[in-house]
Design a protein around this motif. Structure first.
Motif, PDB file in Angstrom:
ATOM      1  N   PRO A 524     -46.026  16.043 -25.124  1.00 24.23           N
ATOM      2  CA  PRO A 524     -45.419  16.291 -26.433  1.00 24.23           C
ATOM      3  C   PRO A 524     -44.409  17.423 -26.424  1.00 24.23           C
ATOM      4  O   PRO A 524     -43.848  17.753 -27.471  1.00 24.23           O
ATOM      5  CB  PRO A 524     -46.633  16.646 -27.303  1.00 24.23           C
ATOM      6  CG  PRO A 524     -47.616  17.232 -26.357  1.00 24.23           C
ATOM      7  CD  PRO A 524     -47.416  16.507 -25.057  1.00 24.23           C
ATOM      8  N   HIS A 525     -44.172  18.034 -25.268  1.00 30.99           N
ATOM      9  CA  HIS A 525     -43.168  19.088 -25.154  1.00 30.99           C
ATOM     10  C   HIS A 525     -42.350  18.852 -23.890  1.00 30.99           C
ATOM     11  O   HIS A 525     -42.543  17.854 -23.182  1.00 30.99           O
ATOM     12  CB  HIS A 525     -43.823  20.472 -25.145  1.00 30.99           C
ATOM     13  CG  HIS A 525     -44.978  20.596 -24.176  1.00 30.99           C
ATOM     14  ND1 HIS A 525     -44.824  20.470 -22.815  1.00 30.99           N
ATOM     15  CD2 HIS A 525     -46.307  20.804 -24.385  1.00 30.99           C
ATOM     16  CE1 HIS A 525     -45.986  20.620 -22.215  1.00 30.99           C
ATOM     17  NE2 HIS A 525     -46.914  20.811 -23.136  1.00 30.99           N
ATOM     18  N   SER A 526     -41.431  19.733 -23.598  1.00 28.71           N
ATOM     19  CA  SER A 526     -40.533  19.518 -22.447  1.00 28.71           C
ATOM     20  C   SER A 526     -40.639  20.640 -21.424  1.00 28.71           C
ATOM     21  O   SER A 526     -39.700  20.882 -20.667  1.00 28.71           O
ATOM     22  CB  SER A 526     -39.082  19.406 -22.944  1.00 28.71           C
ATOM     23  OG  SER A 526     -38.708  20.568 -23.668  1.00 28.71           O
ATOM     24  N   LEU A 527     -41.782  21.334 -21.374  1.00 33.67           N
ATOM     25  CA  LEU A 527     -41.912  22.498 -20.495  1.00 33.67           C
ATOM     26  C   LEU A 527     -41.825  22.121 -19.018  1.00 33.67           C
ATOM     27  O   LEU A 527     -41.210  22.824 -18.213  1.00 33.67           O
ATOM     28  CB  LEU A 527     -43.244  23.207 -20.770  1.00 33.67           C
ATOM     29  CG  LEU A 527     -43.416  23.764 -22.193  1.00 33.67           C
ATOM     30  CD1 LEU A 527     -44.797  24.383 -22.352  1.00 33.67           C
ATOM     31  CD2 LEU A 527     -42.332  24.782 -22.490  1.00 33.67           C
ATOM     32  N   VAL A 528     -42.440  20.993 -18.652  1.00 35.99           N
ATOM     33  CA  VAL A 528     -42.479  20.613 -17.239  1.00 35.99           C
ATOM     34  C   VAL A 528     -41.120  20.110 -16.763  1.00 35.99           C
ATOM     35  O   VAL A 528     -40.785  20.240 -15.584  1.00 35.99           O
ATOM     36  CB  VAL A 528     -43.586  19.559 -17.019  1.00 35.99           C
ATOM     37  CG1 VAL A 528     -43.562  19.044 -15.587  1.00 35.99           C
ATOM     38  CG2 VAL A 528     -44.944  20.162 -17.322  1.00 35.99           C
ATOM     39  N   SER A 529     -40.302  19.554 -17.664  1.00 37.79           N
ATOM     40  CA  SER A 529     -38.998  19.029 -17.256  1.00 37.79           C
ATOM     41  C   SER A 529     -38.123  20.106 -16.639  1.00 37.79           C
ATOM     42  O   SER A 529     -37.387  19.851 -15.675  1.00 37.79           O
ATOM     43  CB  SER A 529     -38.287  18.402 -18.460  1.00 37.79           C
ATOM     44  OG  SER A 529     -38.947  17.235 -18.886  1.00 37.79           O
ATOM     45  N   GLY A 530     -38.197  21.320 -17.186  1.00 43.14           N
ATOM     46  CA  GLY A 530     -37.423  22.416 -16.610  1.00 43.14           C
ATOM     47  C   GLY A 530     -37.845  22.719 -15.183  1.00 43.14           C
ATOM     48  O   GLY A 530     -37.006  23.051 -14.333  1.00 43.14           O
TER      49      GLY A 530
END
Length: 732
Positions: A524-530
């Motif tokens: 539900p978030h984009s923390l791992v994409s970075g």
């Protein structure tokens, strides 16, 4: 679903083995209604047993009226029908056929007519306020949020009477506030052979938005067009005109190999998490409903309530299983659109969802594990600690104070430190003095540190036996950094809870083994994409929590499409969306006329553009006026029948140049000479026909196949045509 069942046998109360019984049938009908907790007024349609006999049908209607009693205040009479009118008697399968018919009627929101009905049995009296035999196909709209409901009767020899009440299953989404139709954003897929053609293509479609609707245009763009090398996907929002000057056109990769990366807890989650996707997409909704069913009503209302104001996401026992359910449902949505991974891995708690999706844990076992994991953290007394992201290589970090540990290797220059809050505050101060960037995480505990030892013990002591199958998708463990073989040992998950998360190592191993080019974050978030981007992989986050969840998902689909993946339409659009007619592909227009050689002699008085080969020759007064500019002369004193075509040397050279150009055009030669052999350069019968047609078109001369095959070179063909032209004119 079957809401109520009534069944009995009244064989003892009848004098005849095969005779129907009014009382027995009426009792079965009343029993089914009572079990379903419904009144007769709630039933829209009745699928009757319908023997078609003089005795059986009147008895059935009498029993029905007896069971229903006096019906009042119905807006519409209950429609009656029987599948036997279509297919006849099926003996033991009669009731099953009726059930199938009713299910299909509910699915298509349509009440079918009674086939072949002409007149009513004279022994039957119908109260037209209560019942009506349906003789035409009728729409079956819902009234508000009420589901469709129908009754089904089936009666057997010997006195067996069965009545079912069938009710349409409405998911929890039907009771939630719905967005108005046409308000949801849609995604437009466009591709072309060159980037310059993308904008004209979209420009030709946009004027049809109001007439067709964004959803229908979106579906059409996906399933009726070939997906070419250059691509873009544009999100359409109701009432907004997209800026086509800001289009990003991607060149599709020759090969795309995708991994799924499941995010960890990372931050506190929004209580609106999953709401938009639940309303819009059936695969997501079905997965959530399946999880809620396995949890049971009490736990489902706690872990995934139907309204976000009831969501206690500050509790680990709620937040962690809620995160799992979201990730599991999101993975099912990506699976339904056809974008399956080569492998999966999960950051911290995300690994449980990754393993479940890959088949290593059953859904029931994974739910029990993640729920118990959340309860384990709530069992910890005293200080619970916190976590800090440190933007530094491991060897360059300030030394850790006692009690602090590295809880995660996220990337070469991104670490996570966990421990007591006071020690973390002091460490953060030292990092600032050393010029090292930090970022505190908003988490409930110091995960992956000795501070959660009690939680690991709690997990081992109370965990049920975990069940799972052989992994169908490779999983890379963030405990070992290598491929995982078995995930059903609770001791593994206890070590997983206490040990550092080796995300960087697991991602590197997965990328090397499967040659990944892209990672889709299931979170539900984009923390791992970075973190994924630091490994030079293309990262596509499914959601960001920063804006509309549905909009984020469409943007993720757009990015996947631009990089070579084509989603399947079934999961993206409801059944009400259909194909429409849109303008075709904007082909680039090029002139393909063969230019005349530069030394060709223009005929005096020829009124044509220089270098163009004109239309089919016309014959004016018996003389050939060929579009090639051949010299023409009609000697004075001769009438029309005596006109003669004169071919001088320049005319013959011009014709020869034309035939040489045919060789170049139809044989694909960069240049040709008059003596090039047709068959030496790959000529075929099809190519010969094309050249024959060109001669006919440009000169009005018909060459037979045997003549053409005998000529073989432009020079020989020129001789035949010149002779033909001279001969035709002389003959005239």
């Amino acid at each position: 679903m079957i809401a109520g069942v009534g069944i009995n046998n009244d064989g003892l109360s009848k004098q005849d083995f095969m005779a129907p019984g009014v009382e027995g049938q009426a009792r079965a009908i009343r029993m089914a209604l009572a079990q379903a907790e419904l009144k007769p007024d709630d039933i829209d349609y009745l699928e009757l047993h319908g023997t078609g006999t003089r005795l059986g049908d009147p008895v059935e209607l009498s029993a029905l009226k007896l069971a229903w009693g006096e019906v009042r205040d119905r807006k519409h009479p209950c429609r009656l029908g029987s599948v036997k009118a279509n297919i006849g008697h099926l003996n033991a399968c009669a009731g099953l056929a009726g059930l199938v018919k009713v299910i299909l009627a509910i699915r298509h929101h349509t009440i079918p007519p009674m086939a072949n009905f002409r007149s009513l049995n004279p022994y039957i009296e119908l109260d037209n306020r209560a019942f009506e035999i349906n003789t035409a196909q009728l729409p079956w709209p819902r009234e508000g949020n009420s589901p469709h409901r129908a009754g089904i009767s089936s009666f057997g020899f010997g006195g067996t009477n069965v009545h079912l009440v069938v009710e349409e299953h409405l998911s929890a989404a039907a009771s939630m506030p719905q967005q108005k139709q046409g308000i949801d954003p849609e995604i437009l897929f466009a591709s072309a052979a060159s980037p310059e053609q993308i904008k004209p293509l979209i420009e030709s479609w946009l004027p049809y938005r109001q007439a067709h609707g964004d959803a229908n245009i979106s579906l059409t763009s996906l399933i009726t067009r070939e997906h070419l090398r250059y691509r873009t996907a544009l999100v359409l929002r109701a009432g907004e005109t997209p800026d086509l000057n800001a289009l990003t056109v991607s060149r599709s990769a020759d090969e795309t190999r995708v991994g799924w990366v499941f995010g960890g807890q990372g931050e506190m989650l929004s209580p609106e998490m999953g709401r938009q996707l639940y309303r819009r997409y059936a695969p997501f909704r079905d997965a959530v409903d399946e999880c809620r069913m396995l949890l049971g009503d009490e736990q489902a209302c706690l872990i995934w309530p139907l309204h976000d104001n009831d969501w206690s996401l500050h509790r680990p026992a709620v937040l962690q299983p809620a995160l799992f359910i979201y990730q599991y449902a999101l993975a099912q949505l990506w699976r339904a659109v056809g974008l399956m991974p080569e492998c999966v891995l999960g950051h911290s708690i995300g690994e449980i969802a990754a393993v479940c999706v890959a088949g290593g844990l059953t859904l029931d076992s994974a739910l029990q594990l993640v729920r118990l994991r959340g309860l384990a953290f709530e069992s910890i007394d005293g200080e619970q600690g916190s976590m800090l992201v440190v933007f530094s290589e491991l060897d360059s970090m300030p030394s850790l104070e006692q009690g602090l540990v590295v809880a995660a290797h996220n990337a070469t220059d991104v670490q996570v430190v966990a421990g007591a809050q006071a020690a973390l505050d002091a460490f953060m101060q030292r990092c600032q003095e050393a010029g090292v960037g930090t970022y505190p995480l908003n988490v409930t505990h110091a995960f992956h540190s000795p501070m959660v030892r009690k939680a690991a013990d709690y997990l081992v002591q109370r965990a049920p036996r975990l069940r799972g199958e052989k992994l169908t998708i490779p999983v890379y463990s963030t405990l070992s950094g290598q491929r995982l073989e078995d995930a059903t040992d609770i001791a593994y998950w206890a070590r997983h809870l206490l040990s550092p998360t080796l995300f960087s190592e697991a991602l590197a191993a997965a990328t090397a083994a499967h040659h990944l080019t892209m990672a889709i974050e299931i979170s539900p978030h984009s923390l791992v994409s970075g973190l994924v981007r630091k490994s030079q992989l293309l990262a596509i986050p499914s959601c960001s929590q920063a804006r509309s969840e549905h909009l984020d998902f469409l943007e993720a689909l757009a990015s996947a499409y631009g990089n070579g993946l084509v989603p399947e339409a079934t999961a993206l659009f409801p059944e009400s969306v259909s194909k429409v007619v849109l303008p075709g592909y904007p082909f680039r227009k090029h002139s393909l006329w063969i230019n005349r050689p530069s030394n060709a002699k223009q005929t005096q008085g020829e009124n044509r553009a220089p270098g163009a080969i004109g239309p089919t020759p016309e014959r004016a007064g018996g003389a050939v006026t060929a579009a090639t500019g051949l010299s023409q002369a009609a000697p004075n004193g001769l009438d029309e029948q005596e006109e003669v075509l004169e071919l001088n040397e320049d005319d013959s050279a011009q014709l020869l140049a034309l035939f040489v150009s045919y060789w170049e055009t139809y044989l694909g030669l960069p240049s040709a000479v008059p003596d090039d052999d047709f068959f030496s350069y790959g000529g075929t019968s099809l190519t010969a026909i094309q050249i024959q047609e060109a001669v006919k078109r440009d000169l009005g001369v018909s060459i037979s196949m045997s003549e053409f095959m005998g000529s073989r070179t432009p020079r020989k063909l020129n001789e035949i045509v010149c002779e033909r032209l001279m001969g035709e004119t002389t003959d005239e």
